[in-house]
Design a protein around this motif. Sequence first.
Motif, PDB file in Angstrom:
ATOM      1  N   PHE A  41     -12.216  12.974  25.162  1.00  0.00           N
ATOM      2  CA  PHE A  41     -11.601  12.957  26.492  1.00  0.00           C
ATOM      3  C   PHE A  41     -10.089  13.137  26.391  1.00  0.00           C
ATOM      4  O   PHE A  41      -9.466  13.705  27.294  1.00  0.00           O
ATOM      5  CB  PHE A  41     -11.939  11.658  27.209  1.00  0.00           C
ATOM      6  N   SER A  42      -9.503  12.655  25.312  1.00  0.00           N
ATOM      7  CA  SER A  42      -8.069  12.866  25.108  1.00  0.00           C
ATOM      8  C   SER A  42      -7.746  14.352  25.029  1.00  0.00           C
ATOM      9  O   SER A  42      -6.750  14.822  25.605  1.00  0.00           O
ATOM     10  CB  SER A  42      -7.618  12.152  23.826  1.00  0.00           C
ATOM     11  N   GLU A  43      -8.606  15.109  24.354  1.00  0.00           N
ATOM     12  CA  GLU A  43      -8.418  16.556  24.278  1.00  0.00           C
ATOM     13  C   GLU A  43      -8.601  17.208  25.644  1.00  0.00           C
ATOM     14  O   GLU A  43      -7.924  18.186  25.974  1.00  0.00           O
ATOM     15  CB  GLU A  43      -9.392  17.155  23.271  1.00  0.00           C
ATOM     16  N   GLU A  49      -3.700  19.641  31.097  1.00  0.00           N
ATOM     17  CA  GLU A  49      -2.267  19.676  31.394  1.00  0.00           C
ATOM     18  C   GLU A  49      -1.623  21.000  31.003  1.00  0.00           C
ATOM     19  O   GLU A  49      -0.524  21.312  31.454  1.00  0.00           O
ATOM     20  CB  GLU A  49      -1.556  18.537  30.650  1.00  0.00           C
ATOM     21  N   ASP A  50      -2.302  21.782  30.170  1.00  0.00           N
ATOM     22  CA  ASP A  50      -1.735  23.023  29.629  1.00  0.00           C
ATOM     23  C   ASP A  50      -2.295  24.220  30.386  1.00  0.00           C
ATOM     24  O   ASP A  50      -3.446  24.604  30.193  1.00  0.00           O
ATOM     25  CB  ASP A  50      -2.072  23.119  28.141  1.00  0.00           C
ATOM     26  N   SER A  51      -1.468  24.827  31.220  1.00  0.00           N
ATOM     27  CA  SER A  51      -1.931  25.951  32.041  1.00  0.00           C
ATOM     28  C   SER A  51      -2.274  27.179  31.208  1.00  0.00           C
ATOM     29  O   SER A  51      -2.959  28.090  31.682  1.00  0.00           O
ATOM     30  CB  SER A  51      -0.861  26.316  33.079  1.00  0.00           C
ATOM     31  N   ARG A  77      -3.667   7.417  33.521  1.00  0.00           N
ATOM     32  CA  ARG A  77      -2.421   6.714  33.793  1.00  0.00           C
ATOM     33  C   ARG A  77      -1.271   7.278  32.964  1.00  0.00           C
ATOM     34  O   ARG A  77      -0.134   7.402  33.433  1.00  0.00           O
ATOM     35  CB  ARG A  77      -2.610   5.227  33.507  1.00  0.00           C
ATOM     36  N   ASN A  78      -1.549   7.679  31.731  1.00  0.00           N
ATOM     37  CA  ASN A  78      -0.505   8.187  30.838  1.00  0.00           C
ATOM     38  C   ASN A  78      -0.267   9.683  30.983  1.00  0.00           C
ATOM     39  O   ASN A  78       0.574  10.245  30.272  1.00  0.00           O
ATOM     40  CB  ASN A  78      -0.877   7.878  29.382  1.00  0.00           C
ATOM     41  N   SER A  79      -0.986  10.321  31.874  1.00  0.00           N
ATOM     42  CA  SER A  79      -0.839  11.756  32.077  1.00  0.00           C
ATOM     43  C   SER A  79      -0.133  12.037  33.401  1.00  0.00           C
ATOM     44  O   SER A  79       0.120  11.128  34.197  1.00  0.00           O
ATOM     45  CB  SER A  79      -2.214  12.443  32.088  1.00  0.00           C
ATOM     46  N   PRO A 188      -3.169  19.455  37.182  1.00  0.00           N
ATOM     47  CA  PRO A 188      -1.751  19.105  37.154  1.00  0.00           C
ATOM     48  C   PRO A 188      -1.092  19.105  38.531  1.00  0.00           C
ATOM     49  O   PRO A 188      -0.055  18.487  38.723  1.00  0.00           O
ATOM     50  CB  PRO A 188      -1.123  20.199  36.262  1.00  0.00           C
ATOM     51  N   GLU A 189      -1.695  19.808  39.479  1.00  0.00           N
ATOM     52  CA  GLU A 189      -1.100  19.927  40.804  1.00  0.00           C
ATOM     53  C   GLU A 189      -1.916  19.153  41.828  1.00  0.00           C
ATOM     54  O   GLU A 189      -3.117  19.352  41.951  1.00  0.00           O
ATOM     55  CB  GLU A 189      -1.029  21.396  41.235  1.00  0.00           C
ATOM     56  N   GLN A 190      -1.238  18.257  42.571  1.00  0.00           N
ATOM     57  CA  GLN A 190      -1.881  17.560  43.681  1.00  0.00           C
ATOM     58  C   GLN A 190      -1.491  18.274  44.967  1.00  0.00           C
ATOM     59  O   GLN A 190      -0.330  18.251  45.377  1.00  0.00           O
ATOM     60  CB  GLN A 190      -1.451  16.102  43.749  1.00  0.00           C
TER      61      GLN A 190
END
Length: 281
Positions: A41-43, A49-51, A77-79, A188-190
């Motif tokens: 899940f970390s990956e 996060e990487d477009s 939370r950390n992202s 990444p975009e809300q």
Amino acid sequence: MNKSIKDNIRVAIQGFSGSFHEKAAQHYFNETLSFVYCNTFSEVVKASEDSELSDGGLMAIENSIAGTILPNYQLLRNSALSIVGEVYLQIGQQLMALPGQTISDIKEIHSHHMAIKQCEEFLKKHPNIKLVETEDTALSAKKIKNEHLKGVAAIAGEQAAKIYDLEIIAPNIETVKNNFTRFLVINPEQRDNHEANKASLLFSLVHEPKSLSDVLITIGEYDFNISKIQSFPIIEQEWSYYFVVDIEFDEIKELYNLIEELKHKTSSLRLLGSYKKGITI
């Protein structure tokens, strides 16, 4: 999620072809997809996060039997990712092996630890079969096909059996038939979503009497439905906790009014995302 004219939507998921994550994503987007398969899940979070790698991701957050996947809340939370959607998938676990075998031929069963847990009652009936925990249900099925492993079965979804040409030797072996997993769609975009009727809030509190009850009472005063409340530890501070609250509402402007009011009742507050309440498939 972003989609160019030429390219498919690229979705990061944990698992491999034939996994439940893949099935959930296919149903949620209902479009042609390409997948970024991740071991952890970390990956998934990093790829989301990487477009350059993906247009976002989808990851499990809770199961109706096994409960909440707490580390995934820590990852969120950390992202800088936002929750932009959700989907609920009914989980049917199948025991599969190379064609021509029966349960009496099986010496080992391979699968993810959560899938094994979901099939405990069936597995108790076969105490002589060795259970081997793996990183993914579909990967277990793939290994049986690729290595032509006789005497070995996998617990996975029906889709995996079709993809890897395995035979289902015991169908629907999950202990509880109303077994569902909730998946979050992350990006990444809300963006403002005029169809949004659900939101996830992340907050922390000062150690004072009634601090949590004051937050919950305030939410109740807006006549919002709290569909989930979950705590998980603040790693940097012993015996301190973050809280995630999922709320359902009718008017999104009321959500923003609530957030402004809660800023004065919390020590930290973040909108993890606002989105349309998910369907069950």
